[in-house]
Design an enzyme around this catalytic site. Structure first.
Site, short mmCIF file in Angstrom:
data_model
loop_
_atom_site.label_atom_id
_atom_site.label_comp_id
_atom_site.label_asym_id
_atom_site.label_seq_id
_atom_site.Cartn_x
_atom_site.Cartn_y
_atom_site.Cartn_z
N GLU A 33 -13.38 -1.66 2.98
CA GLU A 33 -13.69 -0.77 4.10
C GLU A 33 -12.78 0.46 4.14
O GLU A 33 -13.20 1.52 4.61
CB GLU A 33 -13.62 -1.53 5.43
CG GLU A 33 -14.75 -2.54 5.63
CD GLU A 33 -14.46 -3.90 5.01
OE1 GLU A 33 -13.42 -4.05 4.32
OE2 GLU A 33 -15.27 -4.82 5.20
N PHE A 69 -14.53 -16.39 16.14
CA PHE A 69 -14.43 -16.15 14.71
C PHE A 69 -14.60 -14.64 14.41
O PHE A 69 -15.56 -14.03 14.85
CB PHE A 69 -15.50 -16.95 13.96
CG PHE A 69 -15.47 -16.70 12.48
CD1 PHE A 69 -14.38 -17.10 11.71
CD2 PHE A 69 -16.53 -16.05 11.85
CE1 PHE A 69 -14.34 -16.87 10.35
CE2 PHE A 69 -16.49 -15.81 10.48
CZ PHE A 69 -15.40 -16.22 9.73
N GLN A 70 -13.65 -14.10 13.70
CA GLN A 70 -13.63 -12.68 13.31
C GLN A 70 -13.65 -11.72 14.50
O GLN A 70 -14.13 -10.61 14.41
CB GLN A 70 -14.76 -12.35 12.33
CG GLN A 70 -14.54 -13.08 11.01
CD GLN A 70 -15.41 -12.57 9.88
OE1 GLN A 70 -16.53 -12.12 10.11
NE2 GLN A 70 -14.92 -12.63 8.66
N LYS A 85 -22.71 -8.08 18.89
CA LYS A 85 -23.87 -8.53 18.13
C LYS A 85 -25.11 -8.67 19.02
O LYS A 85 -26.22 -8.32 18.61
CB LYS A 85 -23.54 -9.87 17.45
CG LYS A 85 -24.47 -10.19 16.29
CD LYS A 85 -23.95 -11.33 15.44
CE LYS A 85 -24.98 -11.72 14.40
NZ LYS A 85 -24.51 -12.84 13.55
N MET A 121 6.87 10.53 -7.11
CA MET A 121 7.43 11.30 -6.01
C MET A 121 8.65 10.59 -5.42
O MET A 121 9.65 11.22 -5.06
CB MET A 121 6.37 11.54 -4.94
CG MET A 121 6.81 12.47 -3.84
SD MET A 121 7.35 14.06 -4.49
CE MET A 121 5.89 15.05 -4.21
C1 LIG Z 1 -0.07 3.89 1.11
C2 LIG Z 1 1.21 4.55 0.73
N1 LIG Z 1 2.28 3.81 0.38
C3 LIG Z 1 3.44 4.41 0.02
C4 LIG Z 1 3.55 5.76 0.01
C5 LIG Z 1 4.86 6.44 -0.35
N2 LIG Z 1 4.71 7.25 -1.57
C6 LIG Z 1 4.49 8.60 -1.54
S1 LIG Z 1 4.32 9.27 -3.05
C7 LIG Z 1 4.55 7.79 -3.80
C8 LIG Z 1 4.52 7.68 -5.29
C9 LIG Z 1 3.20 7.96 -5.86
O1 LIG Z 1 3.20 7.55 -7.18
P1 LIG Z 1 1.96 7.85 -8.12
O2 LIG Z 1 0.71 7.46 -7.45
O3 LIG Z 1 2.22 7.24 -9.45
O4 LIG Z 1 1.96 9.43 -8.21
P2 LIG Z 1 3.07 10.43 -8.78
O5 LIG Z 1 4.01 10.77 -7.66
O6 LIG Z 1 3.77 9.73 -9.89
O7 LIG Z 1 2.30 11.61 -9.22
C10 LIG Z 1 4.77 6.78 -2.86
C11 LIG Z 1 5.05 5.38 -3.19
C12 LIG Z 1 2.41 6.50 0.41
N3 LIG Z 1 2.41 7.82 0.47
N4 LIG Z 1 1.26 5.88 0.72
#
Ligand SMILES: Cc1ncc(C[n+]2csc(CCOP(=O)(O)OP(=O)(O)O)c2C)c(N)n1
Lengths: 579, 206
Positions: free
Chosen positions: A68, A130-131, A180, A494
């Site tokens: 979803e 339920f749910q 429902k 990042m």
């Molecule tokens: C759902 C979620 N969890 C954690 C983060 C924190 N976060 C931001 S950028 C990043 C790294 C992303 O890594 P990748 O997808 O390999 O992309 P890259 O930065 O290497 O291009 C994380 C863990 C986030 N933005 N969203």
């Protein structure tokens, strides 16, 4: 119940009534609102609606996602590229809770969505049936409006209200939770009447001419005026009005990542991207300009950096449709409340036709430094590992600024936004406010439905791809033509960059391993290829773009490359670093 | 950016009474409450009741905050679909009351003091007099209702309860006329007020 009755509708001739179920009334209403595509996932509590849609296959295109969350992101991608409202179906309980991330994302990025969730029978509400989950209370903080329907009679008015609220004013997600029994209940259906007015809701503030005059006077007196524009321009379909304003006033304009493309990337007065990883010039010049004209943007902290050192020298003119945005982060000297589609032409009329050659030259000087020190080596490296920048650069050359670029979240997102060339608005789809990893792949699916005649390229990191890769199944089943470009640096890049810069290279849990993405795609009957050598890059990108149907291209890029420029956390925009 | 003098005065925390007119709609209380809780702002007192107009409810919310924060909160509240109008006022701008009830053992009261005098002095009246206990009621400001607690404590105060603040805005012409405006498809300036224009006329000077 009360409020629904207060919806004012234009009086029409007495209608013929017929007995239909709540589910049928819902689908009729969706069709009346112009819905063609629904992203959803069935379950026990929404089965009557799914049963009804079986007879509407000709009129309503239902896309069965794999989760979803994917449905909400797909609907967001659809809404962003098409300018229409994205529609989502989900069942109660776990189905509904899986929508929360997408709702939060749509809320902060002002994306119009109408989500319909099934709910347990009304007589079971509050019994831990339920749910059963309290979907209304869970989603209240992340929706513009939500409503629980327990009686089929309420469905047409609730839906009309939902669409009106989602798309008017500052757009946003709304949710209707339908029990429902209401879905199954037969009632006298009088047809569907769209909602045009809710007495307690004022989507557009009234425009005050006094302010337009003050804003124009300030702009005309400015020596170094500077425009910051955000998504408000494209949400208001005000691209032409905006361009006219920029061109007549001759003021340099810089964009937030959601505003990208409101004027083409290559427009001579487009001076680049704002914010933490934006361009050098616009960030520094924010602290140099004398009048700052913010249009449809909300001074997010990723844009402003340290607020107490942000544009202190400038008079601020803020154009926004949402009164709550004025003064929220940056105090406005002249607030121009209203829809910028209407306020911009009034302002353009009053501003004097001008050019600002010396002021503009200052931007160009910064651009030159950034180009030489940073952009050139990143976009055209002669040796060493592949960079994310050169991949996007080659993609730009091949797509000529006409493709929709959907990005996930991370370093690749910033690179895609910085270097993505756009000839028009609605060509970039990214999670700006919430920064949701896993957004990219499902959003690209929706983007393709929203812009079927455009090439859609999803630029995704190896980390984020693994958050929602199950949507490859949706691509497979519905033959969605999405080009998937994975920029694989074998890290959660990042976060690793921050650990390198601010935590003495303590790479704590950012080393992520990946499956064989090409084989994975293959198992979904999606063509794919992996590139490791510079020599193969252009050919492989061409192959991806020319491939009929979806294609996954994995490009191995430099493991420890950083995104620059960067305004470090807690610094002012003037302290932006080139390395 | 200007108006630094405004920021100084707006930075002092004080009591504000926020008055909210809403549709009578399930869930709106929650929508309003989370605007405060999300910012970790404590609601000191909350009163929700039907207003003088059918189907329209009136909230009185008491918080201690700076004017700047209160103004932003008011805008966020007014942004909610079912909210018609939000006002915020300092204590000088309003007339307010709280209702308090005090339960005291009847025998001690009869023994030790002259009930009559006690009531007169504190502007209280007896609501219930039973053999075992008596319930007094008084309305007033916090200091006044607090004082009666002190007075009654030595006489074995059994139970005490105080209502939320209810407030009337001194400088208000009421909501009836405004509502008619809201009901129009194209509401006029009176409803779509621009507080900036009214309050910050002098902010921008050439
Ligand atoms: C759902 C979620 N969890 C954690 C983060 C924190 N976060 C931001 S950028 C990043 C790294 C992303 O890594 P990748 O997808 O390999 O992309 P890259 O930065 O290497 O291009 C994380 C863990 C986030 N933005 N969203």
């Amino acid at each position: 119940m009360d409020t629904l009755q207060e919806v004012t509708t234009t009086p029409a001739a007495p209608k013929e009534t017929k007995q239909v179920t709540g589910s049928v009334a819902l689908l009729e209403g969706l069709i009346a609102e112009g819905t063609e595509t629904i992203f959803g996932y069935p379950g026990g509590a929404i089965m009557p609606i799914y049963d009804a849609i079986y007879d509407y296959k000709e009129k309503l295109n239902h896309i069965l996602v794999r989760h979803e969350q994917g449905a909400t992101h797909a609907a967001q991608g659809f809404a962003r590229t098409s300018g229409k409202v994205g529609v989502v179906f989900a069942t109660s309980g776990p189905g509904a809770t899986n929508l929360v991330t997408g709702l939060a994302d749509a809320q902060i990025d002002s994306t119009p969505l109408v989500c319909i969730t099934g709910q347990v029978f009304a007589h079971l509400l509050g019994t831990d049936a339920f749910q059963e989950t309290d979907v209304i209370n869970i989603t209240t903080p992340v929706t513009k409006w939500n409503y629980q329907v327990t009686d089929a009679n309420e469905i047409p008015a609730a839906l009309a209200k939902a669409f009106y609220i989602a798309r008017s004013g500052r757009p946003g997600p709304v949710l209707i939770d339908i029990t429902k029994n209401a879905q199954m209940q037969l009632f006298d259906y009088e047809g569907y009447t769209p909602c045009t007015h809710i007495r307690s809701y004022r989507p557009k503030p009234i425009i005050r001419n006094e302010y337009i005059e003050q804003a124009a006077a300030l702009i005309n007196s400015a020596k170094k005026p500077f425009i910051l524009f955000g998504q408000g321009v494209s949400l208001g379909n005000a691209e032409a009005e905006f361009q006219a304003f920029v061109e007549k006033s001759g003021i340099p304009a810089a964009w937030t990542i959601l505003g990208a493309g409101a004027i083409p990337t290559d427009h001579p007065l487009n001076v680049g991207m704002l914010g933490m990883h934006g361009n050098y010039g616009p960030n520094v010049q924010t602290n140099e300009c004398d009048v700052l004209i913010a249009i449809g943007m909300r001074f997010d902290d990723r844009v402003t950096g340290r607020l107490d050192k942000y544009a202190k020298q400038a008079k601020v003119v803020h154009l926004d449709i949402d009164p709550a945005e004025i003064d929220k982060n940056v105090k406005a000297d002249v607030p121009v409340w209203g829809d910028c589609k209407e306020t911009l032409p009034l302002l353009t009329k009053l501003v004097t036709e001008k050019t600002h050659p010396e002021w503009l030259a200052e931007f160009k000087a910064f651009e030159k430094i950034e180009k030489e020190d940073l952009i050139e080596p990143e976009l055209n490296p002669q040796s060493g590992e592949l960079t994310m920048g050169e991949v996007i650069h080659q993609l730009n050359i091949l797509t000529k600024g006409e493709a929709v670029i959907v990005s996930d979240v991370g370093q690749h997102q910033m690179v895609a936004c910085r270097y993505g060339k756009l000839n028009a608005s609605r060509l970039t789809v990214t999670s700006g406010g919430l920064g949701t990893m896993g957004f990219g792949l499902p959003a690209a699916i929706g983007a393709k439905f929203g812009a079927p005649n455009r090439t859609v390229v999803a630029v995704i990191g190896d980390g984020g791809f693994q958050m929602t890769l199950q949507e490859l199944g949706t691509i497979m089943q519905f033959g969605v033509d999405v080009k998937i470009l994975i920029l694989n640096n074998q890290f959660l890049g990042m976060v690793r960059q921050w650990q390198q810069l601010f935590n003495e290279k303590r790479y704590s849990f950012v080393d992520i391993t990946s499956p064989d993405f090409v084989k994975l795609a293959e198992s979904y009957y999606i063509a794919g290829k992996k590139v490791t050598e510079r020599a193969d890059l252009v050919g492989s990108l061409e192959q991806m773009l020319q491939h009929p149907g979806s294609f996954l291209l994995e490009v191995m890029v430099s493991k420890e490359h950083n995104v620059f420029p960067m305004v470090p956390q807690g610094c002012s925009v003037g302290e932006i670093r080139l390395k | 950016m200007s108006n630094s003098q405004d920021i100084d005065s707006a930075n002092a925390k004080q009591e504000f009474t926020i008055t909210v007119y809403t549709e009578n709609q399930i869930g709106i209380l929650n929508r309003i409450a989370i605007i405060f809780s999300r910012r970790k702002i404590n609601i000191e007192s909350l009163n929700v009741s039907p207003s003088e107009i059918e189907h329209i409810h009136r909230f009185n919310i008491l918080i201690t905050e700076t004017e700047e924060v209160v103004r932003k909160l008011a805008r966020q509240i007014e942004k909610q679909v079912e909210v018609l109008k939000v006002y915020f006022n300092t204590n000088e701008d309003i007339i307010w009351q709280e209702l308090a009830l005090y339960k005291v053992p009847t025998d001690t009261i009869q023994e030790k003091v002259l009930v009559e005098r006690l009531l007169r002095e504190n502007g209280a009246r007896a609501v219930v007099i039973r053999k075992d206990y008596t319930v007094f009621e008084t309305t007033g400001h916090r200091t006044e209702t607090d004082k009666l607690i002190e007075v009654l404590q030595p006489y074995g105060l059994i139970e005490f309860v105080r209502s939320a603040r209810v407030a009337i805005i001194k400088d208000s012409t009421g909501f009836n006329s405004k509502l008619r405006e809201f009901e129009r498809l194209d509401p006029g300036h009176d409803v779509i007020e621009n507080e900036f224009l009214d309050k910050e006329k002098n902010v921008f000077t050439m």
